[in-house]
Design a protein around this motif. Structure first.
Motif, mmCIF file in Angstrom:
data_model
loop_
_atom_site.group_PDB
_atom_site.id
_atom_site.type_symbol
_atom_site.label_atom_id
_atom_site.label_comp_id
_atom_site.label_asym_id
_atom_site.label_seq_id
_atom_site.Cartn_x
_atom_site.Cartn_y
_atom_site.Cartn_z
ATOM 1 N N ILE A 111 0.890 -1.164 0.000
ATOM 2 C CA ILE A 111 0.000 0.000 0.000
ATOM 3 C C ILE A 111 0.928 1.214 0.000
ATOM 4 C CG2 ILE A 111 -1.835 1.210 1.282
ATOM 5 C CD1 ILE A 111 -2.830 -1.566 0.643
ATOM 6 N N TYR A 112 0.750 2.132 -0.930
ATOM 7 C CA TYR A 112 1.691 3.257 -1.090
ATOM 8 C C TYR A 112 3.136 2.745 -1.125
ATOM 9 C CZ TYR A 112 -2.366 5.950 0.584
ATOM 10 O OH TYR A 112 -3.611 6.473 0.775
ATOM 11 N N ASP A 113 3.343 1.667 -1.858
ATOM 12 C CA ASP A 113 4.687 1.071 -1.989
ATOM 13 C C ASP A 113 5.279 0.565 -0.677
ATOM 14 O OD1 ASP A 113 4.876 1.307 -4.700
ATOM 15 O OD2 ASP A 113 5.730 3.343 -4.625
ATOM 16 N N LYS A 114 4.458 0.450 0.341
ATOM 17 C CA LYS A 114 4.971 -0.102 1.619
ATOM 18 C C LYS A 114 4.246 -1.438 1.863
ATOM 19 C CE LYS A 114 6.842 3.983 3.029
ATOM 20 N NZ LYS A 114 5.988 5.096 2.713
ATOM 21 N N PRO A 115 4.915 -2.370 2.517
ATOM 22 C CA PRO A 115 4.213 -3.627 2.810
ATOM 23 C C PRO A 115 2.983 -3.356 3.676
ATOM 24 C CG PRO A 115 6.542 -3.746 3.446
ATOM 25 C CD PRO A 115 6.275 -2.328 3.073
ATOM 26 N N LEU A 116 1.868 -3.962 3.293
ATOM 27 C CA LEU A 116 0.654 -3.796 4.100
ATOM 28 C C LEU A 116 0.875 -4.343 5.508
ATOM 29 C CD1 LEU A 116 -2.480 -3.465 4.598
ATOM 30 C CD2 LEU A 116 -2.717 -5.782 3.683
ATOM 31 N N VAL A 117 0.471 -3.532 6.496
ATOM 32 C CA VAL A 117 0.406 -4.019 7.878
ATOM 33 C C VAL A 117 -1.058 -3.922 8.280
ATOM 34 C CG1 VAL A 117 1.062 -3.569 10.274
ATOM 35 C CG2 VAL A 117 2.755 -3.302 8.444
ATOM 36 N N TYR A 118 -1.700 -5.064 8.400
ATOM 37 C CA TYR A 118 -3.148 -5.041 8.637
ATOM 38 C C TYR A 118 -3.424 -5.220 10.133
ATOM 39 C CZ TYR A 118 -8.105 -5.832 8.195
ATOM 40 O OH TYR A 118 -9.473 -5.719 8.330
ATOM 41 N N PHE A 119 -3.752 -4.097 10.772
ATOM 42 C CA PHE A 119 -4.041 -4.094 12.214
ATOM 43 C C PHE A 119 -5.486 -3.646 12.466
ATOM 44 C CE2 PHE A 119 0.579 -3.411 13.990
ATOM 45 C CZ PHE A 119 0.890 -4.715 13.649
ATOM 46 N N ASP A 120 -6.380 -4.034 11.580
ATOM 47 C CA ASP A 120 -7.803 -3.702 11.780
ATOM 48 C C ASP A 120 -8.618 -4.985 11.914
ATOM 49 O OD1 ASP A 120 -10.022 -2.133 12.125
ATOM 50 O OD2 ASP A 120 -10.310 -1.705 9.987
ATOM 51 N N ASN A 121 -8.033 -5.930 12.620
ATOM 52 C CA ASN A 121 -8.639 -7.257 12.700
ATOM 53 C C ASN A 121 -9.888 -7.328 13.567
ATOM 54 O OD1 ASN A 121 -6.645 -9.032 11.172
ATOM 55 N ND2 ASN A 121 -5.321 -7.818 12.508
ATOM 56 N N ALA A 122 -10.038 -6.366 14.491
ATOM 57 C CA ALA A 122 -11.259 -6.378 15.300
ATOM 58 C C ALA A 122 -12.456 -5.981 14.439
ATOM 59 C CB ALA A 122 -11.123 -5.429 16.492
ATOM 60 N N ALA A 123 -12.196 -5.273 13.344
ATOM 61 C CA ALA A 123 -13.292 -4.908 12.435
ATOM 62 C C ALA A 123 -13.623 -6.084 11.535
ATOM 63 C CB ALA A 123 -12.916 -3.687 11.603
ATOM 64 N N ALA A 154 -4.075 -10.189 14.850
ATOM 65 C CA ALA A 154 -4.644 -11.498 14.519
ATOM 66 C C ALA A 154 -3.523 -12.514 14.466
ATOM 67 C CB ALA A 154 -5.362 -11.421 13.187
ATOM 68 N N LEU A 155 -3.905 -13.752 14.189
ATOM 69 C CA LEU A 155 -2.956 -14.859 14.263
ATOM 70 C C LEU A 155 -1.803 -14.737 13.279
ATOM 71 C CD1 LEU A 155 -3.626 -16.909 11.670
ATOM 72 C CD2 LEU A 155 -5.582 -17.477 13.086
ATOM 73 N N TYR A 156 -1.977 -13.896 12.219
ATOM 74 C CA TYR A 156 -0.938 -13.802 11.187
ATOM 75 C C TYR A 156 -0.027 -12.583 11.351
ATOM 76 C CZ TYR A 156 -5.212 -11.461 9.485
ATOM 77 O OH TYR A 156 -6.366 -10.725 9.403
ATOM 78 N N ASN A 157 -0.245 -11.758 12.368
ATOM 79 C CA ASN A 157 0.589 -10.551 12.522
ATOM 80 C C ASN A 157 1.940 -10.906 13.140
ATOM 81 O OD1 ASN A 157 -2.442 -8.847 13.087
ATOM 82 N ND2 ASN A 157 -1.039 -8.414 11.393
ATOM 83 N N THR A 158 2.896 -9.979 12.952
ATOM 84 C CA THR A 158 4.281 -10.283 13.369
ATOM 85 C C THR A 158 4.869 -9.131 14.200
ATOM 86 O OG1 THR A 158 5.260 -9.213 11.438
ATOM 87 C CG2 THR A 158 4.696 -11.547 11.204
ATOM 88 N N ILE A 159 5.938 -9.457 14.893
ATOM 89 C CA ILE A 159 6.696 -8.460 15.652
ATOM 90 C C ILE A 159 7.240 -7.385 14.702
ATOM 91 C CG2 ILE A 159 8.864 -8.141 16.952
ATOM 92 C CD1 ILE A 159 6.769 -9.376 18.743
#
Ligand code: PMP
Length: 424
Positions: free
Chosen positions: A18-30, A392-397
């Motif tokens: 997203i905008y040439d940056k790796p997506l970090v998806y932290f909207d998992n509660a939605a 979520a289960l797939y997120n990383t440090i």
């Protein structure tokens, strides 16, 4: 072993930029992303099996029915309900809450009767009851919380009266991530023979729930928050209660016999499933639950706890960082987070949550901003909204490090000024 790289390969969206940056998806509660096995199962059913369920004598219909009813059994096992007759498919948590609020109040409540909810509820566990307030004058009472989102159980005990007919509370706050003491609430309510509904939208994706152990009377959750498709959810109800509740909607599938004079209804769960169910989505949901089960909820809990503790400790290093629902005067560890889920709502100095969300978005980081469908809770916290990161289960440090770098960027942009960013 929890192989995060392998897990991430199951979710192709995570390798987007997203905008040439790796997506970090932290909207998992939605909503959560979906693994390939869920999408494949649904595609396969559309391609090879598709037929309406329950009514057909033909082969395809019977196979579709088997998949649909098999999914009900998968749900039963996942939440350890006694019987599949206790598992009603809905469109999601919201529909389950509305179903019970409407049918329960139709059958068991009259003007002046009370429902007790809590201070941390999502709108979908407030508004359905308020509709009944307007319709027939039932009274909504609210369990108060302390400044960290802990519900006041003593106060709850004192609130119960002879007019209290039902209690409806969330298992986990979608804003604070606090795990509510639902077992205590259920025990106390049951001492007064009052049934309890639990909104499990934010608990089922993060830790094991067990209907027989919890002993709640109703429990609801959404498929899309637990790696399943949108448009499907579950209402669990103890058989004795489902038998007593009147139908919520009328139509095909839920009847036994219809004449122009009179209709008799199917037994639960079909009594509450009017019309063609989303039988493709139920297959997807079952696959998602199998996926989570195969990974192991205990493994998911420990992975997400690690992420949450790491993120909170990094975030607290910013001057003026407020994390809601956390007592940050004490060290935050994975152990102290035993009553906290993978949701972090925060406010950095006076940086508006929308600004924070937009700056993070420009770094490819998706978080949620605003009131999170919990305006009464926002009022209690004294804010209009918060920024919320949920894991979520797939997120990383590494993703959390990128998130912290994004917050740092926002912090620097607003340094020394209450409303104008220094650089765009
Ligand atoms: N309750 C809680 C605690 C939630 O987090 C949500 C979704 N944000 C809901 C209910 C409503 O779920 P849905 O929109 O899937 O019906």
């Amino acid at each position: 072993m929890y192989d995060i790289n392998k897990i991430r390969e199951d979710f192709p969206i995570l390798s987007r930029t997203i905008y040439d940056k790796p997506l970090v998806y932290f909207d998992n509660a939605a909503t959560t992303q979906k693994p390939l096995c869920v999408l494949d199962a649904m595609r396969d059913e559309y391609l090879n099996v598709n037929a309406n369920v329950h009514r057909g004598v033909h082969w395809l219909s019977q196979q579709a029915t088997e998949l649909h009813e098999g999914a009900r059994e998968t749900v039963r096992k996942f939440i350890n309900a006694k019987s599949t007759t206790e598992i009603v498919f809905t469109r999601g948590t919201t529909e389950g809450l509305n179903l019970v609020a409407s049918s329960f109040s139709d059958e068991f409540m009259k003007e002046g009767d009370e429902v007790i909810v809590s201070a941390v509820e999502h709108h979908s566990n407030i508004v359905p009851w308020q509709l009944q307030t307007h319709k027939k004058g039932i009274v909504l009472k609210v369990i108060p919380m302390d400044d960290f989102g802990k519900l006041d159980i003593d106060e709850f005990s004192k609130m119960i009266t002879s007019r209290t007919k039902i209690v409806s509370v969330s298992h986990v706050s979608n804003v604070l991530g606090t795990i509510n003491p639902v077992k205590d609430i259920i025990r106390i309510a049951h001492e007064h023979d009052i049934p309890v509904m639990v909104d499990g939208a934010q608990s089922t994706p993060h830790f094991a729930v067990d209907m027989q152990d919890l002993d709640c009377d109703f429990f609801v959750f959404s498929g899309h928050k637990i790696y399943g498709p949108t448009g499907v959810g579950v209402l669990y109800g103890k058989e004795a209660w489902l038998d007593k509740l009147p139908p919520y909607q009328g139509g095909g599938e839920m009847i036994e016999n219809v004449s122009f004079e009179k209709t008799t209804f199917e037994r639960p769960p079909l009594k509450f499933e009017a019309g063609t169910p989303d039988y493709i989505a139920t297959t997807g949901l079952a696959k998602a639950l199998d996926y989570v089960t195969d990974l192991g909820l205990d493994n998911i809990v420990s992975h997400e706890k690690k992420l949450t503790a790491y993120a909170i400790n990094k975030m607290l290093q910013f001057d003026g960082m407020k994390i809601f629902g956390i007592d940050d005067s004490k060290p935050v560890t994975e152990e102290t987070l035993c009553n906290h889920d993978a949701v972090i709502s925060f406010q950095l100095r006076d940086i508006h949550h929308m600004d924070m969300g937009m700056i993070l978005d420009r770094q490819g980081i998706a978080i949620r901003t605003g009131h999170h469908c919990a305006q009464p809770l926002m009022q209690r916290l004294g804010v209009l909204g918060t920024s919320r990161a949920s894991f979520a289960l797939y997120n990383t440090i590494e993703e959390i490090d990128a998130f912290i770098a994004g917050i740092d960027k926002a912090s620097n942009m607003f340094k020394g000024s209450s409303c104008t960013p220094k650089q765009l």
